[in-house]
Design an enzyme around this catalytic site. Structure first.
Site, short mmCIF file in Angstrom:
data_model
loop_
_atom_site.label_atom_id
_atom_site.label_comp_id
_atom_site.label_asym_id
_atom_site.label_seq_id
_atom_site.Cartn_x
_atom_site.Cartn_y
_atom_site.Cartn_z
N LYS A 5 0.84 -1.20 0.00
CA LYS A 5 0.00 0.00 0.00
C LYS A 5 0.87 1.25 0.00
CE LYS A 5 -0.53 -0.26 5.02
NZ LYS A 5 -1.31 0.38 6.04
N ARG A 64 -9.38 0.14 15.24
CA ARG A 64 -9.46 0.90 13.99
C ARG A 64 -10.70 0.45 13.21
NH1 ARG A 64 -3.88 1.26 10.60
NH2 ARG A 64 -4.29 -0.95 10.26
N HIS A 91 -5.09 -7.34 13.33
CA HIS A 91 -3.85 -6.54 13.24
C HIS A 91 -3.43 -6.13 14.65
CE1 HIS A 91 -0.92 -4.09 11.21
NE2 HIS A 91 -1.41 -2.95 11.63
N ARG A 139 1.45 -10.67 6.94
CA ARG A 139 1.34 -9.47 6.09
C ARG A 139 2.61 -8.67 6.31
NH1 ARG A 139 -3.38 -9.56 8.88
NH2 ARG A 139 -2.76 -7.65 9.95
N TYR A 155 16.09 31.74 2.79
CA TYR A 155 14.98 32.53 3.34
C TYR A 155 15.18 32.78 4.83
CZ TYR A 155 12.18 31.46 -0.85
OH TYR A 155 11.71 31.34 -2.13
N CYS A 161 14.28 25.12 0.88
CA CYS A 161 13.31 25.75 -0.01
C CYS A 161 12.42 24.68 -0.65
CB CYS A 161 14.02 26.54 -1.10
SG CYS A 161 15.29 27.65 -0.50
N ASP A 196 12.34 23.64 -3.75
CA ASP A 196 12.97 22.80 -4.77
C ASP A 196 14.48 22.66 -4.60
OD1 ASP A 196 10.39 23.24 -6.21
OD2 ASP A 196 11.25 25.25 -6.35
N1 PMH Z 1 -1.48 -5.29 7.93
C1 PMH Z 1 -2.17 -4.13 8.12
C2 PMH Z 1 -3.65 -4.21 8.32
C3 PMH Z 1 -1.50 -2.92 8.15
O1 PMH Z 1 -2.19 -1.80 8.36
C4 PMH Z 1 -0.09 -2.90 7.98
C5 PMH Z 1 0.73 -1.66 8.07
C6 PMH Z 1 0.58 -4.13 7.79
C7 PMH Z 1 -0.15 -5.30 7.77
C8 PMH Z 1 2.08 -4.23 7.61
O2 PMH Z 1 2.74 -3.84 8.78
P1 PMH Z 1 4.32 -3.70 8.83
O3 PMH Z 1 4.67 -2.65 7.81
O4 PMH Z 1 4.61 -3.25 10.21
O5 PMH Z 1 4.88 -5.01 8.47
N2 PMH Z 1 0.00 -0.50 8.33
C9 PMH Z 1 0.51 0.65 8.79
C10 PMH Z 1 -0.30 1.74 9.10
O6 PMH Z 1 -1.60 1.75 8.93
N3 PMH Z 1 0.41 2.73 9.58
O7 PMH Z 1 1.67 2.31 9.63
C11 PMH Z 1 1.75 1.03 9.15
#
Ligand code: PMH
Length: 387
Positions: free
Chosen positions: A40, A136, A166, A222, A268, A314, A316
């Site tokens: 993601k 969440r 999670h 994951r 600046y 700045c 850029d």
């Molecule tokens: N699964 C879910 C639902 C997640 O939101 C994330 C990471 C992962 C797996 C992977 O976690 P890792 O990168 O620690 O291995 N999500 C996020 C988050 O929402 N903010 O920081 C990490």
């Protein structure tokens, strides 16, 4: 031409490091535990399609993204592997997900009921999301779970293929809350199994949990931050369970070098005044690229040595103090290695009082990602002798 690189500021993504990190986690996981590569947010800023392809080639069997848009980009890139969306997708978009064989999370009975308003050409694959303590999204109570399962049984548009949760604190030294989440998970899973007899895949662990408790990850992990070669926290890093290689480095080149006199100011607001005659280099990267103004004072690497960012950053460009006259065109590394020196993602994150996850996500699409694979970048230069 659109897509050409005219400014020499770039992110280098070492795809061999992605492969190495997947190989490392595979070594400690039971053979039957699969890897879902979390790609993601443009693969945490690393470039989603290239990372996804490399992860699948390196042994990951599925992908996870946060939003349906990301899943669609992967499908448009001809990636056919299973894709799970982790976040909420409005029910009206579920038929599109189903058409592209994209799995959606379910955690609201109402959402499932709403699906009945739409036409499905294919059943939608779904995974139940359990909230065991992250707070969440997800099912929290056994009643909610039982009601959801009843609705699943009645709903002809969906196919339940998984269930997941999670962790909120898997990266912390103190594991009391982690264990509470595990306990809650086991309770909910046992209710689930009493009310739903078909086999589904169970996945619970992020990088931290999979590095620390590889044996208890159920069917899949994951794998996010550590696939990119970063540790989820200093505590996990100190445990030294695997040797990760960071995939991301950030570079630019000196575009201007000048000598200024004692008392001259830079940028600046004149926040930097030279205390003596000194050499100043200008580097074409700024907060418009995601290199935050808060990084004033942070070091960069030039010729394998640390040089500080002086004056305000700045939009850029930024200026650095050189320790001698250095030729225009010399490479400047803002994150990564030069010679024996290294500026780690963690150092930049600490300087910004944030976490390593955020830093590569900050570097925006104005900075092109250049990929290194099989020890070579696209220009054929040999990279990373360590790999
Ligand atoms: N699964 C879910 C639902 C997640 O939101 C994330 C990471 C992962 C797996 C992977 O976690 P890792 O990168 O620690 O291995 N999500 C996020 C988050 O929402 N903010 O920081 C990490």
């Amino acid at each position: 031409m659109v897509g050409e690189m005219y400014r020499e500021t770039w992110v280098e993504i070492n795809l061999d490091a992605i492969k190495h990190n997947i190989t490392q986690i595979k070594e400690i996981l039971p053979q039957e535990t699969n890897i879902i590569a979390v790609v993601k947010a443009n693969a945490y800023g690393h470039g989603m399609v290239s990372v996804a392809k490399k992860a699948l080639e390196s042994g990951a069997t599925a992908l996870a993204v946060a939003i349906l848009e990301e899943a669609m980009i992967l499908r448009e890139a001809s990636i056919n592997a299973p894709i799970l969306v982790l976040g909420y997708v409005p029910a009206k978009h579920a038929p599109l997900a189903a058409r592209h064989n994209i799995t959606l999370p379910i955690f609201q009975k109402k959402w499932l009921e709403e699906l009945n308003q739409y036409q499905f050409e294919h059943p939608l694959n779904t995974h139940i999301k359990l909230d065991t303590g992250m707070g969440r999204i997800g099912i929290r109570s056994t009643d909610e779970l039982i009601n959801l399962i009843k609705e699943i049984d009645n709903n002809k548009n969906i196919q339940l293929t998984g269930i997941f949760t999670h962790f909120a604190t898997a990266d912390e030294k103190e594991l009391v809350f982690y264990e509470e989440q595990i306990k809650r998970l086991e309770e909910l899973l046992s209710i689930f199994k009493q009310h739903y007899t078909k086999d589904v895949t169970v996945h619970i662990g992020n990088s931290a949990a999979s590095l620390r408790f590889p044996e208890s990850m159920h069917n899949s992990i994951r794998f996010g931050i550590s696939m990119y070669g970063l540790y989820p926290s200093n505590d996990v890093r100190a445990e030294n369970r695997v040797e990760l290689l960071p995939a991301f480095s950030l570079h630019s080149r000196l575009v201007h070098v000048k000598k200024i006199a004692k008392g001259d100011s830079i940028s600046y607001g004149r926040t930097y005044i030279a205390e003596k005659d000194e050499w100043i280099g200008t580097v074409p990267i700024g907060y418009g690229d995601g290199w935050s103004r808060h990084l004033q004072g942070m070091s960069v690497l030039v010729n394998g040595r640390r040089m500080p960012i002086v004056g305000r950053i700045c939009m850029d460009q930024l200026m650095i103090r050189l320790d001698e006259e250095i030729v225009i065109g010399t490479k400047v590394t803002l994150i990564g290695e030069q010679g024996n020196e290294i500026i780690e993602m963690d150092e930049v994150a600490d300087y910004l009082d944030t976490i390593n996850y955020e830093v590569p996500c900050m570097i925006n699409e104005r900075v092109p990602r250049i990929y290194v694979e099989n020890g070579k970048n696209s220009r054929g230069e040999i990279k990373n002798p360590k790999l």
